[in-house]
Design a protein around this motif. Sequence first.
Motif, PDB file in Angstrom:
ATOM      1  N   ILE A 216       8.730  -1.003  10.610  1.00  0.00           N
ATOM      2  CA  ILE A 216       8.856   0.079   9.630  1.00  0.00           C
ATOM      3  C   ILE A 216       8.352  -0.380   8.261  1.00  0.00           C
ATOM      4  O   ILE A 216       7.650   0.352   7.566  1.00  0.00           O
ATOM      5  N   VAL A 217       8.702  -1.607   7.887  1.00  0.00           N
ATOM      6  CA  VAL A 217       8.231  -2.146   6.600  1.00  0.00           C
ATOM      7  C   VAL A 217       6.707  -2.222   6.587  1.00  0.00           C
ATOM      8  O   VAL A 217       6.054  -1.815   5.617  1.00  0.00           O
ATOM      9  N   GLU A 218       6.132  -2.734   7.673  1.00  0.00           N
ATOM     10  CA  GLU A 218       4.672  -2.839   7.742  1.00  0.00           C
ATOM     11  C   GLU A 218       4.016  -1.456   7.751  1.00  0.00           C
ATOM     12  O   GLU A 218       2.952  -1.267   7.140  1.00  0.00           O
ATOM     13  N   THR A 219       4.649  -0.504   8.422  1.00  0.00           N
ATOM     14  CA  THR A 219       4.105   0.861   8.431  1.00  0.00           C
ATOM     15  C   THR A 219       4.113   1.449   7.034  1.00  0.00           C
ATOM     16  O   THR A 219       3.160   2.109   6.622  1.00  0.00           O
ATOM     17  N   ARG A 220       5.199   1.213   6.296  1.00  0.00           N
ATOM     18  CA  ARG A 220       5.275   1.725   4.911  1.00  0.00           C
ATOM     19  C   ARG A 220       4.201   1.071   4.044  1.00  0.00           C
ATOM     20  O   ARG A 220       3.570   1.740   3.210  1.00  0.00           O
TER      21      ARG A 220
END
Length: 275
Positions: A216-220
């Motif tokens: 999720i962090v990488e997607t953001r």
Amino acid sequence: MNEIFRIHKVTPIEVDKIAASENEPHSHDYEELMIGIEGILEHFIDFKTTLMEAPFVSFVARNKIHKVVPKVKDGKCQIWAIRFKSEFIPETTFQLYSLYHNRANIELRKDRCFSRLETLCNLMDEEARQNNPDYGIVRHLLSALFTMIEAERKKNEPDEELQKTENITFKNFLKILEENFRRSESVDFYAEKLFMTSRNLNIICQNILQQSVSEIVETRKLIEAKNLLVSTNMSISEIGFELGYKEKSHFTNVFKKKSGQTPSDFRKEIKTLIS
């Protein structure tokens, strides 16, 4: 979908075309918002089917399996379908995941507020039809649309629906993420901020987005990278540094792995599409 934004209206003619086509459950790489003005929508999502009569709104996050079957009522059907890439409104998209992940469909009252939603759709459609549409205007209109929908949702939802522990935790995680995703922080950092273990935070994220905290962090980061590539003249190195990547090569590799193309290729492609 190649465009960064698209809006169109489902009419009785299109209802007939959809009914005659192979309409199987599917997913897509963009977000989709449907505003039902007239007619009926049969919507399969989250492994259940809901039948809604206009007025309604329905939000489908990217990669969610779903199927929509619009239907006419009294010979009428008018449903706005708004599709956009995550990076189009990056500061809003992740909040939508927490608001709609377990309630994609919301029935509304046909009142002044709903008529304003219809007005915003018409304004976006009018701007998108221009020879050189101003996507800055469209972006603001779309953000305003979601703000109005959220205000109505709060009025209609019972308090207990808003108080589910898992939902609150995930929503708080997204708030902390929004403040810190530009930095290079570990999963433990986010878990500690929420006074829980990284394992439990990962379980909640998997339940809601089917992604780990790290994903999720990488997607953001990726969504913001795409936003900066489109909306600024910052160099690839500057954007990578802005998002916590110390090396340009590392940023480029992560971007290509997640999006299938390099930052430079993405910038060229999107600017060509917009122009």
